[in-house]
Scaffold this motif. Structure first.
Motif, short mmCIF file in Angstrom:
data_model
loop_
_atom_site.label_atom_id
_atom_site.label_comp_id
_atom_site.label_asym_id
_atom_site.label_seq_id
_atom_site.Cartn_x
_atom_site.Cartn_y
_atom_site.Cartn_z
N ARG A 244 1.02 -1.36 0.01
CA ARG A 244 -0.10 0.03 -0.03
C ARG A 244 0.78 1.32 0.01
NH1 ARG A 244 -4.10 -1.74 5.14
NH2 ARG A 244 -4.88 -3.59 4.11
N ILE A 245 0.48 2.40 -0.56
CA ILE A 245 0.96 3.59 -0.44
C ILE A 245 0.80 4.27 0.85
CG2 ILE A 245 1.12 5.89 -1.39
CD1 ILE A 245 1.02 4.61 -4.19
N VAL A 246 1.68 4.82 1.68
CA VAL A 246 1.45 5.02 2.91
C VAL A 246 1.58 6.74 2.95
CG1 VAL A 246 1.75 3.25 4.10
CG2 VAL A 246 3.52 4.54 3.76
N GLU A 247 2.35 7.23 1.94
CA GLU A 247 2.72 8.71 1.70
C GLU A 247 3.07 8.86 0.44
OE1 GLU A 247 4.90 12.28 4.08
OE2 GLU A 247 5.01 10.53 4.96
N ILE A 248 2.33 10.03 -0.06
CA ILE A 248 2.65 10.35 -1.40
C ILE A 248 2.49 11.75 -1.49
CG2 ILE A 248 0.33 10.07 -2.24
CD1 ILE A 248 1.47 9.43 -5.20
N GLU A 253 8.06 18.17 0.29
CA GLU A 253 7.39 18.16 1.44
C GLU A 253 7.84 16.74 2.18
OE1 GLU A 253 3.52 20.29 -0.20
OE2 GLU A 253 3.61 18.06 -0.40
N VAL A 254 7.75 15.59 1.54
CA VAL A 254 8.14 14.35 2.00
C VAL A 254 9.28 14.54 2.80
CG1 VAL A 254 8.38 11.82 1.83
CG2 VAL A 254 6.71 13.20 0.31
N TYR A 255 10.54 14.90 2.07
CA TYR A 255 11.75 14.67 2.68
C TYR A 255 12.05 15.78 3.77
CZ TYR A 255 13.81 11.34 -0.71
OH TYR A 255 14.06 10.19 -1.51
N ASP A 256 11.51 16.88 3.76
CA ASP A 256 11.71 17.93 4.64
C ASP A 256 10.80 17.64 5.89
OD1 ASP A 256 13.45 18.96 2.92
OD2 ASP A 256 12.20 20.63 2.15
N ASN A 257 9.61 17.12 5.90
CA ASN A 257 8.69 17.07 6.91
C ASN A 257 7.98 15.88 6.63
OD1 ASN A 257 7.35 17.66 9.20
ND2 ASN A 257 5.71 18.95 8.06
N PRO A 258 8.28 14.75 6.83
CA PRO A 258 7.83 13.32 6.91
C PRO A 258 6.64 13.22 7.72
CG PRO A 258 9.79 12.99 7.63
CD PRO A 258 9.90 14.35 7.29
N ALA A 259 5.36 12.59 7.17
CA ALA A 259 4.40 12.81 7.89
C ALA A 259 3.98 11.27 8.60
CB ALA A 259 2.93 13.22 7.22
N LYS A 264 9.56 8.46 8.26
CA LYS A 264 10.29 8.98 9.15
C LYS A 264 11.34 7.92 9.38
CE LYS A 264 7.26 12.21 11.90
NZ LYS A 264 8.05 13.34 11.70
N ALA A 265 10.96 6.70 9.58
CA ALA A 265 12.05 5.87 9.72
C ALA A 265 12.90 5.57 8.59
CB ALA A 265 11.38 4.43 10.21
N ILE A 284 15.77 6.28 14.05
CA ILE A 284 14.46 5.58 14.44
C ILE A 284 14.68 4.23 14.02
CG2 ILE A 284 11.91 5.20 14.07
CD1 ILE A 284 11.87 8.23 13.14
N THR A 285 14.68 3.45 15.08
CA THR A 285 14.47 1.77 14.68
C THR A 285 13.56 1.23 14.71
OG1 THR A 285 17.02 1.91 15.77
CG2 THR A 285 16.05 -0.37 15.70
N LEU A 286 13.20 0.51 13.91
CA LEU A 286 11.85 -0.27 14.01
C LEU A 286 12.03 -1.50 14.54
CD1 LEU A 286 10.57 0.73 10.15
CD2 LEU A 286 9.79 1.84 12.65
N LEU A 287 11.14 -1.94 15.25
CA LEU A 287 11.15 -3.23 15.74
C LEU A 287 10.51 -4.26 15.06
CD1 LEU A 287 10.19 -2.36 19.48
CD2 LEU A 287 12.42 -2.69 18.47
#
Length: 337
Positions: A244-248, A253-259, A264-265, A284-287
């Motif tokens: 799925r696309i979670v952000e586009i 916008e995406v690189y300077d302020n990821p939503a 972000k990770a 940010i470490t994803l578990l």
């Protein structure tokens, strides 16, 4: 041979060149020795986006998130389970090969491994000329065009009768790019086009693709893991997770302020050129690992690894929605930013 440069993306208006709506791909399960059938794999789960003429959209995400499958469905190398693909206003989702042929020349693909995507038994002349022969050109016309394309991508035309094994990886990828340009396409899907190359060669190929985009007015769907490369070549970025696309949105916008927390990770793992800033920033470490697409979790598929997950995330699937006021970015998250 060279078309006028494309207008800036911001200045383009009208219908999109490519329109993807609710695209889904489910690979059927296999029967086990006991006779039971394993569950199908939903590799792509409702992907939608538009792409304008002369624009480059980057598809990014972890391995197995569905990027390459999406690209192959766009150029009709895979038949989607559901959804639609429209190119230049025409629905090409289920066209038969004969009906697809007029559109095929405008939709081309560059593959990840340059050597495995080139027929080792054919000369470069035949590899590049084959699409032209299929489109009805004569052998002489196709060979002359192949020589022109070799020069366009920075290869020596006199090497046209050599075989792929006689070229380096970067040169072989240039051959693949030349083949994709043979029929004067309007859209090229580039599937990890530089990931198999050395870093110095990556820069050369990226610069080549940028130059061809300007000179020929090409649009790209650029599939990659390397977020630095995506930022360099793309106008917009689509982040995929488990099909799925979670952000586009616009790359700035995406690189300077990821939503989205996943975006972000991903960006926190991109090395910074400033050593002091690199040491000071927080990663940010994803578990855990991404869930299996054969049995995705309910609700938001990212919630098992998300530091912001709440009860609603475990039960309701978030839809892509416009982010902050004034943005064109869309985010699929109950608690963005």
């Amino acid at each position: 041979m060279t078309a006028p440069a494309a207008a800036p993306v911001e200045a383009q208006t009208g219908a999109p060149l490519l329109s993807v709506r609710d695209l889904t791909m489910t690979f059927p399960g296999k029967r086990t020795r006991s006779g039971r059938k394993s569950p199908g794999i939903k590799a792509v789960d409702g992907v939608s986006f538009d792409l304008g003429a002369g624009e480059t959209l980057g598809l990014v995400g972890e391995s197995g998130c569905g990027k390459s499958t999406t690209g192959r469905m766009i150029v009709r190398l895979l038949e989607p389970t559901s959804g639609s693909v429209s190119f230049d206003g025409a629905d090409i989702t289920h066209l038969k090969p004969s009906a697809m042929r007029p559109h095929r020349k405008h939709l081309q693909m560059v593959f990840q491994d340059p050597h495995s995507s080139l027929n080792p038994r054919q000369t470069v002349a035949r590899i590049i000329a084959d699409p032209l022969l299929v489109q009805g050109k004569s052998v002489a016309q196709a060979r002359a065009r192949a020589a022109e394309l070799m020069e366009l991508v920075g290869l020596i035309p006199e090497h046209i009768d050599r075989y792929p094994h006689e070229f380096s990886g970067g040169q072989a990828q240039r051959i693949g790019i030349a083949r994709s340009l043979a029929t004067d396409p309007r859209l090229v899907v580039a599937d990890e086009p530089v990931s198999a190359l050395d870093v110095s060669v990556q820069a050369q190929v990226v610069n080549l693709m940028e130059r061809l985009r300007r000179e020929l007015g090409l649009a790209y769907v650029f599939i990659a893991h390397d977020l630095s490369v995506v930022k360099r070549v793309c106008d917009r970025v689509a982040v995929m997770y488990l099909g799925r696309i979670v952000e586009i949105g616009d790359k700035h916008e995406v690189y300077d302020n990821p939503a989205h927390p996943y975006t972000k990770a991903l960006l926190s793992a991109v090395p910074l050129p400033d050593p002091a800033a690199e040491r000071a920033r927080e990663r940010i470490t994803l578990l855990g690992d991404p869930p299996s697409p054969a049995s995705p979790p309910p609700g938001c598929t990212f919630h098992p690894r998300c530091p912001r997950a709440q009860d609603v995330c475990r039960t309701e699937r978030p839809l892509l929605r416009i982010g902050m006021p004034g943005e064109r970015r869309e985010v699929a998250c109950h608690f963005p930013y």
